[in-house]
Design a protein around this motif. Structure first.
Motif, PDB file in Angstrom:
ATOM      1  N   LEU A   1       0.840  -1.199   0.000  1.00  0.00           N
ATOM      2  CA  LEU A   1       0.000   0.000   0.000  1.00  0.00           C
ATOM      3  C   LEU A   1       0.879   1.254   0.000  1.00  0.00           C
ATOM      4  CD1 LEU A   1      -2.671   1.509   0.062  1.00  0.00           C
ATOM      5  CD2 LEU A   1      -2.694   1.218   2.557  1.00  0.00           C
ATOM      6  N   GLY A   2       1.916   1.250   0.804  1.00  0.00           N
ATOM      7  CA  GLY A   2       2.844   2.387   0.829  1.00  0.00           C
ATOM      8  C   GLY A   2       3.483   2.618  -0.530  1.00  0.00           C
ATOM      9  N   THR A   3       3.847   1.544  -1.192  1.00  0.00           N
ATOM     10  CA  THR A   3       4.446   1.631  -2.531  1.00  0.00           C
ATOM     11  C   THR A   3       3.438   2.164  -3.541  1.00  0.00           C
ATOM     12  OG1 THR A   3       5.882  -0.234  -2.002  1.00  0.00           O
ATOM     13  CG2 THR A   3       5.622   0.310  -4.337  1.00  0.00           C
ATOM     14  N   LEU A   4       2.206   1.701  -3.464  1.00  0.00           N
ATOM     15  CA  LEU A   4       1.157   2.174  -4.371  1.00  0.00           C
ATOM     16  C   LEU A   4       0.853   3.661  -4.155  1.00  0.00           C
ATOM     17  CD1 LEU A   4      -1.247  -0.917  -4.240  1.00  0.00           C
ATOM     18  CD2 LEU A   4       0.157  -0.183  -6.184  1.00  0.00           C
ATOM     19  N   ILE A   5       0.882   4.091  -2.901  1.00  0.00           N
ATOM     20  CA  ILE A   5       0.669   5.510  -2.600  1.00  0.00           C
ATOM     21  C   ILE A   5       1.803   6.338  -3.197  1.00  0.00           C
ATOM     22  CG2 ILE A   5       0.572   7.240  -0.755  1.00  0.00           C
ATOM     23  CD1 ILE A   5      -0.791   5.019   0.989  1.00  0.00           C
ATOM     24  N   ALA A   6       3.017   5.877  -3.024  1.00  0.00           N
ATOM     25  CA  ALA A   6       4.176   6.598  -3.574  1.00  0.00           C
ATOM     26  C   ALA A   6       4.098   6.675  -5.100  1.00  0.00           C
ATOM     27  CB  ALA A   6       5.469   5.926  -3.138  1.00  0.00           C
ATOM     28  N   ALA A   7       3.681   5.592  -5.730  1.00  0.00           N
ATOM     29  CA  ALA A   7       3.546   5.577  -7.189  1.00  0.00           C
ATOM     30  C   ALA A   7       2.470   6.561  -7.634  1.00  0.00           C
ATOM     31  CB  ALA A   7       3.214   4.174  -7.674  1.00  0.00           C
ATOM     32  N   TYR A   8       1.376   6.613  -6.897  1.00  0.00           N
ATOM     33  CA  TYR A   8       0.287   7.539  -7.225  1.00  0.00           C
ATOM     34  C   TYR A   8       0.743   8.987  -7.057  1.00  0.00           C
ATOM     35  CZ  TYR A   8      -4.380   9.584  -7.300  1.00  0.00           C
ATOM     36  OH  TYR A   8      -5.481  10.343  -7.615  1.00  0.00           O
ATOM     37  N   GLU A   9       1.528   9.242  -6.030  1.00  0.00           N
ATOM     38  CA  GLU A   9       2.035  10.600  -5.791  1.00  0.00           C
ATOM     39  C   GLU A   9       2.881  11.096  -6.954  1.00  0.00           C
ATOM     40  OE1 GLU A   9       4.036  10.027  -2.052  1.00  0.00           O
ATOM     41  OE2 GLU A   9       2.325  10.768  -0.916  1.00  0.00           O
ATOM     42  N   THR A  10       3.612  10.195  -7.586  1.00  0.00           N
ATOM     43  CA  THR A  10       4.444  10.625  -8.714  1.00  0.00           C
ATOM     44  C   THR A  10       3.602  10.967  -9.935  1.00  0.00           C
ATOM     45  OG1 THR A  10       4.789   8.371  -9.545  1.00  0.00           O
ATOM     46  CG2 THR A  10       6.406   9.220  -7.966  1.00  0.00           C
ATOM     47  N   ILE A  11       2.408  10.411 -10.004  1.00  0.00           N
ATOM     48  CA  ILE A  11       1.546  10.649 -11.167  1.00  0.00           C
ATOM     49  C   ILE A  11       0.734  11.932 -11.016  1.00  0.00           C
ATOM     50  CG2 ILE A  11      -0.432   9.763 -12.458  1.00  0.00           C
ATOM     51  CD1 ILE A  11       0.624   6.965 -11.953  1.00  0.00           C
ATOM     52  N   ILE A  12       0.209  12.188  -9.823  1.00  0.00           N
ATOM     53  CA  ILE A  12      -0.657  13.367  -9.682  1.00  0.00           C
ATOM     54  C   ILE A  12       0.157  14.636  -9.903  1.00  0.00           C
ATOM     55  CG2 ILE A  12      -2.410  12.271  -8.240  1.00  0.00           C
ATOM     56  CD1 ILE A  12      -1.157  13.499  -5.794  1.00  0.00           C
ATOM     57  N   GLY A  13      -0.426  15.523 -10.658  1.00  0.00           N
ATOM     58  CA  GLY A  13       0.239  16.792 -10.952  1.00  0.00           C
ATOM     59  C   GLY A  13       1.146  16.753 -12.161  1.00  0.00           C
ATOM     60  N   SER A  14       1.354  15.574 -12.732  1.00  0.00           N
ATOM     61  CA  SER A  14       2.278  15.450 -13.864  1.00  0.00           C
ATOM     62  C   SER A  14       1.896  16.287 -15.084  1.00  0.00           C
ATOM     63  CB  SER A  14       2.417  13.986 -14.275  1.00  0.00           C
ATOM     64  OG  SER A  14       3.063  13.268 -13.263  1.00  0.00           O
ATOM     65  N   PRO A  15       0.634  16.270 -15.554  1.00  0.00           N
ATOM     66  CA  PRO A  15       0.325  17.011 -16.779  1.00  0.00           C
ATOM     67  C   PRO A  15       0.565  18.512 -16.645  1.00  0.00           C
ATOM     68  CG  PRO A  15      -1.507  15.612 -16.212  1.00  0.00           C
ATOM     69  CD  PRO A  15      -0.525  15.539 -15.092  1.00  0.00           C
ATOM     70  N   SER A  16       0.189  19.073 -15.523  1.00  0.00           N
ATOM     71  CA  SER A  16       0.397  20.518 -15.360  1.00  0.00           C
ATOM     72  C   SER A  16       1.883  20.842 -15.317  1.00  0.00           C
ATOM     73  CB  SER A  16      -0.311  21.031 -14.102  1.00  0.00           C
ATOM     74  OG  SER A  16       0.137  20.330 -12.964  1.00  0.00           O
TER      75      SER A  16
END
Length: 167
Positions: free
Chosen positions: A133-148
């Motif tokens: 779960l911690g790894t999945l959260i970290a992976a999600y954090e890298t994705i959010i905000g990427s397009p902007s």
């Protein structure tokens, strides 16, 4: 400029002994490198971002709900209403929350799971599940905000190209 670059590379032996020419060619190759880098940034695509984010969010939420379910069961067994309320999220409450809110909620579930890890083992939640779960959260954090960020980088690269080409 690509033709000049090719000619300089082809006839390197001819001009390599002329110090002034070597200096000018070095500056030229440096500018070409800056231009190429800016062009690569400009050509970065945001295509597929939404699908990747949705997939990452789905995996994270699925794991978080599984762990939250075990935490709620444990909270009921030990009569800990505060724990129950801390992790009492629905699937839609996570999936349709804003990026930062779903991240915060999953982090909360992760933190509570870390605190109650031993009590979750009988429910089939192992330390590897909590780590995942911690790894999945970290992976999600890298994705959010990427397009902007990509769009902002493209804007800077375009401005830099104007400067690089004028010099």
């Amino acid at each position: 400029y690509l033709l000049v670059k090719t000619l300089l590379n082809t006839f390197n032996a001819v001009w390599a002994g002329i110090p002034g020419f070597v200096l000018a060619a070095g500056e030229f190759f440096g500018k070409i490198g800056e231009i190429d880098s800016a062009v690569q940034v400009q050509e970065t695509s945001v295509k597929g971002y939404t699908q990747n984010k949705k997939k990452a969010k789905g995996k994270m939420v699925g794991k978080a709900l599984k762990i939250a379910g075990a935490l709620k069961k444990n909270a009921t067994e030990i009569d800990d209403s505060a724990l129950f309320e801390d992790v009492n999220f629905t699937e839609s409450g996570l999936l349709y929350a804003t990026d930062t809110l779903v991240r915060e909620r999953c982090l909360k579930i992760h933190a509570k799971a870390m605190l109650h890890a031993a009590a979750l083992v009988p429910e089939g939640i192992l330390a590897t599940d909590i780590t995942e779960l911690g790894t999945l959260i970290a992976a999600y954090e890298t994705i959010i905000g990427s397009p902007s960020q990509i769009r902002a980088d493209k804007k800077v690269a375009t401005a830099n190209l104007k400067v690089f080409i004028k010099l």
